[in-house]
Design a protein around this motif. Sequence first.
Motif, mmCIF file in Angstrom:
data_model
loop_
_atom_site.group_PDB
_atom_site.id
_atom_site.type_symbol
_atom_site.label_atom_id
_atom_site.label_comp_id
_atom_site.label_asym_id
_atom_site.label_seq_id
_atom_site.Cartn_x
_atom_site.Cartn_y
_atom_site.Cartn_z
ATOM 1 N N ALA A 77 -0.099 5.990 13.778
ATOM 2 C CA ALA A 77 0.163 7.181 12.964
ATOM 3 C C ALA A 77 0.571 8.323 13.890
ATOM 4 C CB ALA A 77 -1.080 7.570 12.171
ATOM 5 N N PHE A 78 1.664 9.000 13.527
ATOM 6 C CA PHE A 78 2.170 10.138 14.288
ATOM 7 C C PHE A 78 2.123 11.397 13.432
ATOM 8 C CE2 PHE A 78 4.062 6.592 16.476
ATOM 9 C CZ PHE A 78 4.088 6.975 17.802
ATOM 10 N N ILE A 79 1.583 12.459 14.038
ATOM 11 C CA ILE A 79 1.563 13.779 13.411
ATOM 12 C C ILE A 79 2.020 14.783 14.462
ATOM 13 C CG2 ILE A 79 0.123 15.590 12.409
ATOM 14 C CD1 ILE A 79 -1.711 13.399 11.306
ATOM 15 N N ARG A 80 3.014 15.584 14.090
ATOM 16 C CA ARG A 80 3.544 16.633 14.970
ATOM 17 C C ARG A 80 3.912 16.109 16.362
ATOM 18 N NH1 ARG A 80 -0.164 18.239 11.815
ATOM 19 N NH2 ARG A 80 0.036 19.934 10.344
ATOM 20 N N GLY A 81 4.558 14.941 16.368
ATOM 21 C CA GLY A 81 5.068 14.382 17.617
ATOM 22 C C GLY A 81 4.073 13.631 18.464
ATOM 23 N N ILE A 110 -4.154 5.531 5.922
ATOM 24 C CA ILE A 110 -3.109 6.465 5.466
ATOM 25 C C ILE A 110 -3.739 7.742 4.927
ATOM 26 C CG2 ILE A 110 -1.297 6.833 3.747
ATOM 27 C CD1 ILE A 110 -0.623 3.802 4.101
ATOM 28 N N ASP A 111 -4.755 7.611 4.075
ATOM 29 C CA ASP A 111 -5.395 8.794 3.484
ATOM 30 C C ASP A 111 -5.982 9.712 4.557
ATOM 31 O OD1 ASP A 111 -4.709 7.962 0.939
ATOM 32 O OD2 ASP A 111 -6.706 7.178 0.459
ATOM 33 N N LYS A 112 -6.662 9.130 5.526
ATOM 34 C CA LYS A 112 -7.267 9.932 6.596
ATOM 35 C C LYS A 112 -6.184 10.698 7.365
ATOM 36 C CE LYS A 112 -10.169 9.509 10.715
ATOM 37 N NZ LYS A 112 -11.033 10.610 10.529
ATOM 38 N N ASN A 113 -5.079 10.033 7.635
ATOM 39 C CA ASN A 113 -4.014 10.684 8.384
ATOM 40 C C ASN A 113 -3.233 11.696 7.551
ATOM 41 O OD1 ASN A 113 -3.955 9.671 11.241
ATOM 42 N ND2 ASN A 113 -4.192 7.769 10.096
ATOM 43 N N LEU A 114 -3.125 11.450 6.250
ATOM 44 C CA LEU A 114 -2.507 12.452 5.367
ATOM 45 C C LEU A 114 -3.358 13.722 5.363
ATOM 46 C CD1 LEU A 114 -1.254 10.314 2.360
ATOM 47 C CD2 LEU A 114 0.164 11.639 3.950
ATOM 48 N N GLN A 115 -4.676 13.572 5.347
ATOM 49 C CA GLN A 115 -5.569 14.732 5.395
ATOM 50 C C GLN A 115 -5.408 15.481 6.709
ATOM 51 O OE1 GLN A 115 -7.462 16.177 3.088
ATOM 52 N NE2 GLN A 115 -6.571 14.702 1.676
ATOM 53 N N VAL A 131 0.843 -1.198 0.000
ATOM 54 C CA VAL A 131 0.000 0.000 0.000
ATOM 55 C C VAL A 131 0.878 1.249 0.000
ATOM 56 C CG1 VAL A 131 -1.710 1.322 1.291
ATOM 57 C CG2 VAL A 131 -1.954 -1.160 1.087
ATOM 58 N N ALA A 132 1.920 1.263 0.803
ATOM 59 C CA ALA A 132 2.809 2.424 0.877
ATOM 60 C C ALA A 132 3.448 2.720 -0.472
ATOM 61 C CB ALA A 132 3.884 2.189 1.937
ATOM 62 N N ALA A 133 3.696 1.696 -1.261
ATOM 63 C CA ALA A 133 4.323 1.874 -2.581
ATOM 64 C C ALA A 133 3.415 2.632 -3.551
ATOM 65 C CB ALA A 133 4.707 0.519 -3.160
ATOM 66 N N GLU A 134 2.145 2.763 -3.218
ATOM 67 C CA GLU A 134 1.208 3.497 -4.068
ATOM 68 C C GLU A 134 1.341 5.014 -3.898
ATOM 69 O OE1 GLU A 134 -2.706 2.033 -3.180
ATOM 70 O OE2 GLU A 134 -2.102 -0.059 -3.521
ATOM 71 N N TYR A 135 2.095 5.442 -2.908
ATOM 72 C CA TYR A 135 2.244 6.860 -2.588
ATOM 73 C C TYR A 135 3.650 7.332 -2.971
ATOM 74 C CZ TYR A 135 -1.960 6.145 0.214
ATOM 75 O OH TYR A 135 -3.223 5.840 0.624
ATOM 76 N N ASN A 136 3.809 8.656 -3.025
ATOM 77 C CA ASN A 136 5.136 9.228 -3.240
ATOM 78 C C ASN A 136 5.948 9.123 -1.956
ATOM 79 O OD1 ASN A 136 4.602 10.058 -5.887
ATOM 80 N ND2 ASN A 136 3.572 11.890 -5.133
ATOM 81 N N ASN A 137 7.250 8.978 -2.099
ATOM 82 C CA ASN A 137 8.127 8.842 -0.934
ATOM 83 C C ASN A 137 8.017 10.003 0.044
ATOM 84 O OD1 ASN A 137 9.224 6.370 -1.594
ATOM 85 N ND2 ASN A 137 10.971 7.246 -2.646
ATOM 86 N N ASP A 138 7.702 11.189 -0.453
ATOM 87 C CA ASP A 138 7.673 12.351 0.433
ATOM 88 C C ASP A 138 6.321 12.560 1.122
ATOM 89 O OD1 ASP A 138 6.291 13.115 -1.829
ATOM 90 O OD2 ASP A 138 7.321 15.024 -2.059
ATOM 91 N N GLU A 139 5.338 11.692 0.839
ATOM 92 C CA GLU A 139 4.027 11.873 1.458
ATOM 93 C C GLU A 139 4.004 11.438 2.916
ATOM 94 O OE1 GLU A 139 0.343 11.540 -1.098
ATOM 95 O OE2 GLU A 139 1.744 10.214 -2.167
ATOM 96 N N PHE A 140 4.697 10.361 3.224
ATOM 97 C CA PHE A 140 4.782 9.889 4.610
ATOM 98 C C PHE A 140 5.964 8.958 4.744
ATOM 99 C CE2 PHE A 140 2.277 6.634 2.579
ATOM 100 C CZ PHE A 140 2.696 5.457 3.176
#
Length: 117
Positions: free
Chosen positions: A86-90, A109-114, A49-58
């Motif tokens: 999932a970690f965002i801002r520490g 992943i999508d929910k956390n990217l948002q 699944v992670a391979a479906e995203y760009n390296n810089d997304e997460f």
Amino acid sequence: MSSIYPIEVSIDSFQELVIKKSHKQLVILDISAQWCTPCRILEPILSSVAAEYNNDEFSLTKLEAEDENMKIAGQFSVRGFPTVIAFIRGKEVMRFHSVQTHDFIREFIDKNLQEFK
């Protein structure tokens, strides 16, 4: 599509590779154990699944819950393996346990990217 492999994290690199990095991008941490069959099933699904995203997304990271690394599992009250956080801002913002489907992980992943944006 891109190929993202889990970055190995240890108690020594956790602050740098998870906490600090989560201020720049979403960090997904897979806490697993070598003896855990569900962990061995989940890892290729996460990578796929992670391979479906760009390296810089997460950043996809992995912590083997053994020896000193168990302190991190304890710090986050991990009760079973695998646990994916999932970690965002520490901060931990979401988690799931056990093996999940491609679709479930993509939504996670999508929910956390948002949330990161």
